[in-house]
Design an enzyme around this catalytic site. Structure first.
Site, PDB file in Angstrom:
ATOM      1  N   GLY A   3       0.835  -1.198   0.000  1.00 25.92           N
ATOM      2  CA  GLY A   3       0.000   0.000   0.000  1.00 25.92           C
ATOM      3  C   GLY A   3       0.864   1.241   0.000  1.00 25.92           C
ATOM      4  O   GLY A   3       2.001   1.236  -0.464  1.00 25.92           O
ATOM      5  N   CYS A   4       0.336   2.294   0.559  1.00 30.85           N
ATOM      6  CA  CYS A   4       1.026   3.582   0.621  1.00 30.85           C
ATOM      7  C   CYS A   4       2.367   3.442   1.323  1.00 30.85           C
ATOM      8  O   CYS A   4       2.436   2.927   2.439  1.00 30.85           O
ATOM      9  CB  CYS A   4       0.146   4.579   1.369  1.00 30.85           C
ATOM     10  SG  CYS A   4       0.979   6.110   1.766  1.00 30.85           S
ATOM     11  N   PHE A   5       3.431   3.920   0.683  1.00 38.75           N
ATOM     12  CA  PHE A   5       4.747   3.765   1.305  1.00 38.75           C
ATOM     13  C   PHE A   5       4.927   4.631   2.536  1.00 38.75           C
ATOM     14  O   PHE A   5       5.776   4.354   3.378  1.00 38.75           O
ATOM     15  CB  PHE A   5       5.904   3.911   0.332  1.00 38.75           C
ATOM     16  CG  PHE A   5       5.920   5.109  -0.588  1.00 38.75           C
ATOM     17  CD1 PHE A   5       5.356   6.325  -0.246  1.00 38.75           C
ATOM     18  CD2 PHE A   5       6.548   5.008  -1.818  1.00 38.75           C
ATOM     19  CE1 PHE A   5       5.407   7.411  -1.111  1.00 38.75           C
ATOM     20  CE2 PHE A   5       6.612   6.085  -2.690  1.00 38.75           C
ATOM     21  CZ  PHE A   5       6.039   7.291  -2.333  1.00 38.75           C
TER      22      PHE A   5
END
Length: 182
Positions: free
Chosen positions: A15-17
């Site tokens: 997902g979002c880093f």
């Protein structure tokens, strides 16, 4: 990327880093976490380019860690505990191939450990759904723009951070307090 003697590298997309980076920066034995892009065709992709999902890259993190202090298996355990490995190309409201769940292995040992871990969770029906996390050989990792690095620690009051990342960090501190940096 050159790593210190005795260190190893793990590369995860979950997902979002900003979320994954924040989690792994807290762990004892983790020397560095770099946010970036991996798994696509575009050379030197930018955040704007990967956001459309057309480059094939995933938002990912590259972790440099000391295997004497924290094992690859322990990193996997925390990776799976802090994102949803059962949603294809999605983490919460973040949707697209750039938010996929994927482990990019750096050695045959990492590949086997990841396969065994997923096999165990599948047999135990850990999530009650099919695990869709891909396991792929590491490819070219492109470091994200500077403003993405250590994003959470510089932006904790920003809406996304306080509503999405802070609960992950709180869970990490509650469940894995013995693995955190002092």
């Amino acid at each position: 990327m050159e790593i210190e003697k005795g260190m190893e590298v793990a590369t995860f997309a979950g997902g979002c880093f900003w979320c994954t980076e924040a989690v792994f920066l807290e762990l004892e034995g983790v020397n560095s976490v770099v946010s970036g892009y991996i798994g696509g065709e575009t050379i030197n992709p930018t955040y704007k380019e990967i956001c459309g999902g057309d480059t094939g890259h995933a938002e990912a993190i590259q972790i440099t860690f000391d295997p004497e202090e924290i094992s690859f298996g322990e990193l996997l355990e925390i990776f799976f505990a802090t994102h949803d490995p059962t949603t294809l190309n999605r983490q919460g409201n973040d949707v697209g191939t750039q938010y996929r769940s994927e482990i990019f292995y750096h050695s045959e040992e990492q590949k086997k450990t990841a396969e065994d871990y997923i096999d165990l969770m599948t047999r135990e029906d850990t999530f009650g759904k099919t695990i869709v996390t891909a396991i792929s050989p590491v490819s070219k990792f492109y470091e994200a723009e500077d403003y993405h690095q250590n994003y959470y620690n510089g932006n904790k009051t920003q809406g996304y951070c306080s509503y999405i990342i802070t609960p992950k960090i709180e869970k990490l501190k509650k469940v894995y307090h013995d693995k955190l940096k002092k």
